[in-house]
Design a protein around this motif. Sequence first.
Motif, PDB file in Angstrom:
ATOM      1  N   SER A 182       0.847  -1.183   0.000  1.00 22.33           N
ATOM      2  CA  SER A 182       0.000   0.000   0.000  1.00 22.33           C
ATOM      3  C   SER A 182       0.890   1.243   0.000  1.00 22.33           C
ATOM      4  CB  SER A 182      -0.928  -0.006   1.218  1.00 22.33           C
ATOM      5  OG  SER A 182      -0.186  -0.070   2.417  1.00 22.33           O
ATOM      6  N   GLU A 183       0.320   2.370  -0.331  1.00 22.46           N
ATOM      7  CA  GLU A 183       1.086   3.615  -0.397  1.00 22.46           C
ATOM      8  C   GLU A 183       1.678   3.933   0.972  1.00 22.46           C
ATOM      9  OE1 GLU A 183       0.327   8.305  -1.359  1.00 22.46           O
ATOM     10  OE2 GLU A 183      -0.955   6.816  -2.316  1.00 22.46           O
ATOM     11  N   GLY A 184       2.942   4.239   0.997  1.00 16.46           N
ATOM     12  CA  GLY A 184       3.621   4.586   2.232  1.00 16.46           C
ATOM     13  C   GLY A 184       4.107   3.397   3.038  1.00 16.46           C
ATOM     14  N   GLU A 185       3.846   2.208   2.562  1.00 15.93           N
ATOM     15  CA  GLU A 185       4.277   1.005   3.277  1.00 15.93           C
ATOM     16  C   GLU A 185       5.777   0.806   3.117  1.00 15.93           C
ATOM     17  OE1 GLU A 185       1.544  -2.498   3.313  1.00 15.93           O
ATOM     18  OE2 GLU A 185       3.166  -3.302   2.088  1.00 15.93           O
ATOM     19  N   GLU A 186       6.416   0.321   4.157  1.00 15.81           N
ATOM     20  CA  GLU A 186       7.862   0.162   4.162  1.00 15.81           C
ATOM     21  C   GLU A 186       8.234  -1.253   4.590  1.00 15.81           C
ATOM     22  OE1 GLU A 186      11.562   2.309   6.516  1.00 15.81           O
ATOM     23  OE2 GLU A 186       9.517   2.989   6.831  1.00 15.81           O
ATOM     24  N   VAL A 187       9.118  -1.908   3.849  1.00 19.43           N
ATOM     25  CA  VAL A 187       9.597  -3.239   4.224  1.00 19.43           C
ATOM     26  C   VAL A 187      10.599  -3.063   5.357  1.00 19.43           C
ATOM     27  CG1 VAL A 187      10.824  -5.303   3.470  1.00 19.43           C
ATOM     28  CG2 VAL A 187       9.193  -4.207   1.934  1.00 19.43           C
ATOM     29  N   MET A 188      10.321  -3.731   6.476  1.00 19.07           N
ATOM     30  CA  MET A 188      11.140  -3.593   7.673  1.00 19.07           C
ATOM     31  C   MET A 188      12.144  -4.730   7.838  1.00 19.07           C
ATOM     32  SD  MET A 188       9.916  -0.787   8.685  1.00 19.07           S
ATOM     33  CE  MET A 188      10.731  -0.614  10.249  1.00 19.07           C
ATOM     34  N   GLY A 189      11.916  -5.829   7.136  1.00 21.29           N
ATOM     35  CA  GLY A 189      12.798  -6.976   7.261  1.00 21.29           C
ATOM     36  C   GLY A 189      12.185  -8.174   6.580  1.00 21.29           C
ATOM     37  N   SER A 190      12.741  -9.338   6.882  1.00 21.43           N
ATOM     38  CA  SER A 190      12.211 -10.557   6.285  1.00 21.43           C
ATOM     39  C   SER A 190      12.221 -11.680   7.318  1.00 21.43           C
ATOM     40  CB  SER A 190      13.024 -10.959   5.056  1.00 21.43           C
ATOM     41  OG  SER A 190      14.347 -11.265   5.438  1.00 21.43           O
ATOM     42  N   LEU A 191      11.439 -12.705   7.029  1.00 24.71           N
ATOM     43  CA  LEU A 191      11.323 -13.871   7.885  1.00 24.71           C
ATOM     44  C   LEU A 191      11.073 -15.072   6.991  1.00 24.71           C
ATOM     45  CD1 LEU A 191      10.896 -15.227  10.702  1.00 24.71           C
ATOM     46  CD2 LEU A 191       8.496 -14.591  10.484  1.00 24.71           C
ATOM     47  N   ARG A 192      12.002 -16.005   6.967  1.00 24.67           N
ATOM     48  CA  ARG A 192      11.880 -17.216   6.151  1.00 24.67           C
ATOM     49  C   ARG A 192      11.599 -16.893   4.675  1.00 24.67           C
ATOM     50  NH1 ARG A 192      11.835 -21.823   9.270  1.00 24.67           N
ATOM     51  NH2 ARG A 192      11.197 -21.545  11.420  1.00 24.67           N
ATOM     52  N   GLY A 193      12.133 -15.792   4.184  1.00 25.90           N
ATOM     53  CA  GLY A 193      11.936 -15.416   2.788  1.00 25.90           C
ATOM     54  C   GLY A 193      10.688 -14.587   2.538  1.00 25.90           C
ATOM     55  N   TYR A 194       9.916 -14.305   3.570  1.00 25.16           N
ATOM     56  CA  TYR A 194       8.729 -13.460   3.456  1.00 25.16           C
ATOM     57  C   TYR A 194       9.092 -12.055   3.928  1.00 25.16           C
ATOM     58  CZ  TYR A 194       6.554 -18.043   3.253  1.00 25.16           C
ATOM     59  OH  TYR A 194       6.232 -19.328   2.913  1.00 25.16           O
ATOM     60  N   GLU A 195       8.321 -11.067   3.504  1.00 25.22           N
ATOM     61  CA  GLU A 195       8.580  -9.689   3.904  1.00 25.22           C
ATOM     62  C   GLU A 195       7.766  -9.310   5.141  1.00 25.22           C
ATOM     63  OE1 GLU A 195       7.609  -7.289   0.488  1.00 25.22           O
ATOM     64  OE2 GLU A 195       9.568  -7.659  -0.420  1.00 25.22           O
ATOM     65  N   ILE A 196       8.397  -8.522   5.988  1.00 22.60           N
ATOM     66  CA  ILE A 196       7.702  -7.909   7.106  1.00 22.60           C
ATOM     67  C   ILE A 196       7.571  -6.440   6.721  1.00 22.60           C
ATOM     68  CG2 ILE A 196       7.762  -7.293   9.537  1.00 22.60           C
ATOM     69  CD1 ILE A 196       9.644  -9.748   9.915  1.00 22.60           C
ATOM     70  N   ALA A 197       6.339  -5.982   6.595  1.00 23.70           N
ATOM     71  CA  ALA A 197       6.104  -4.608   6.153  1.00 23.70           C
ATOM     72  C   ALA A 197       5.378  -3.834   7.242  1.00 23.70           C
ATOM     73  CB  ALA A 197       5.287  -4.589   4.877  1.00 23.70           C
ATOM     74  N   ARG A 198       5.711  -2.553   7.322  1.00 24.54           N
ATOM     75  CA  ARG A 198       5.010  -1.658   8.220  1.00 24.54           C
ATOM     76  C   ARG A 198       4.107  -0.772   7.382  1.00 24.54           C
ATOM     77  NH1 ARG A 198       8.263   2.780  11.221  1.00 24.54           N
ATOM     78  NH2 ARG A 198       8.178   3.527   9.097  1.00 24.54           N
ATOM     79  N   LYS A 199       2.834  -0.833   7.679  1.00 24.39           N
ATOM     80  CA  LYS A 199       1.862  -0.020   6.941  1.00 24.39           C
ATOM     81  C   LYS A 199       1.689   1.307   7.654  1.00 24.39           C
ATOM     82  CE  LYS A 199      -0.380  -4.023   5.035  1.00 24.39           C
ATOM     83  NZ  LYS A 199      -1.525  -4.520   4.348  1.00 24.39           N
ATOM     84  N   PRO A 200       1.461   2.376   6.899  1.00 31.52           N
ATOM     85  CA  PRO A 200       1.256   3.684   7.540  1.00 31.52           C
ATOM     86  C   PRO A 200      -0.014   3.672   8.393  1.00 31.52           C
ATOM     87  CG  PRO A 200       0.779   3.804   5.190  1.00 31.52           C
ATOM     88  CD  PRO A 200       1.305   2.427   5.466  1.00 31.52           C
ATOM     89  N   GLU A 201       0.010   4.503   9.400  1.00 31.85           N
ATOM     90  CA  GLU A 201      -1.156   4.555  10.310  1.00 31.85           C
ATOM     91  C   GLU A 201      -2.308   5.268   9.706  1.00 31.85           C
ATOM     92  OE1 GLU A 201      -0.392   5.323  14.364  1.00 31.85           O
ATOM     93  OE2 GLU A 201       1.666   4.655  14.209  1.00 31.85           O
TER      94      GLU A 201
END
Length: 84
Positions: A65-84
């Motif tokens: 989504s707009e403004g979302e940022e990838v914060m890291g990964s886990l087992r090849g998947y992305e961990i993303a932080r969505k804007p509030e």
Amino acid sequence: MRFREANQRLLDAVEDHVQEAQRVPFICECADDDCLGTVNVLPSEWEAVAAKPNHFLMEAGHQHSEGEEVMGSLRGYEIARKPE
């Protein structure tokens, strides 16, 4: 948020039936409402991501989504932080 709620219900349903080291196919929490992807992680791993505000687990390269940022990964998947 719909996928997050579904994943919480999935966790509630399986947590007493899976072994600690058994991966569970949680629903991808990307921005695509029609996504049918899964993220196969341990329940404790999913809980650790879900415990952080606005952090979601998704298949790598899936729609953000707009403004979302990838914060890291886990087992090849992305961990993303969505804007509030």
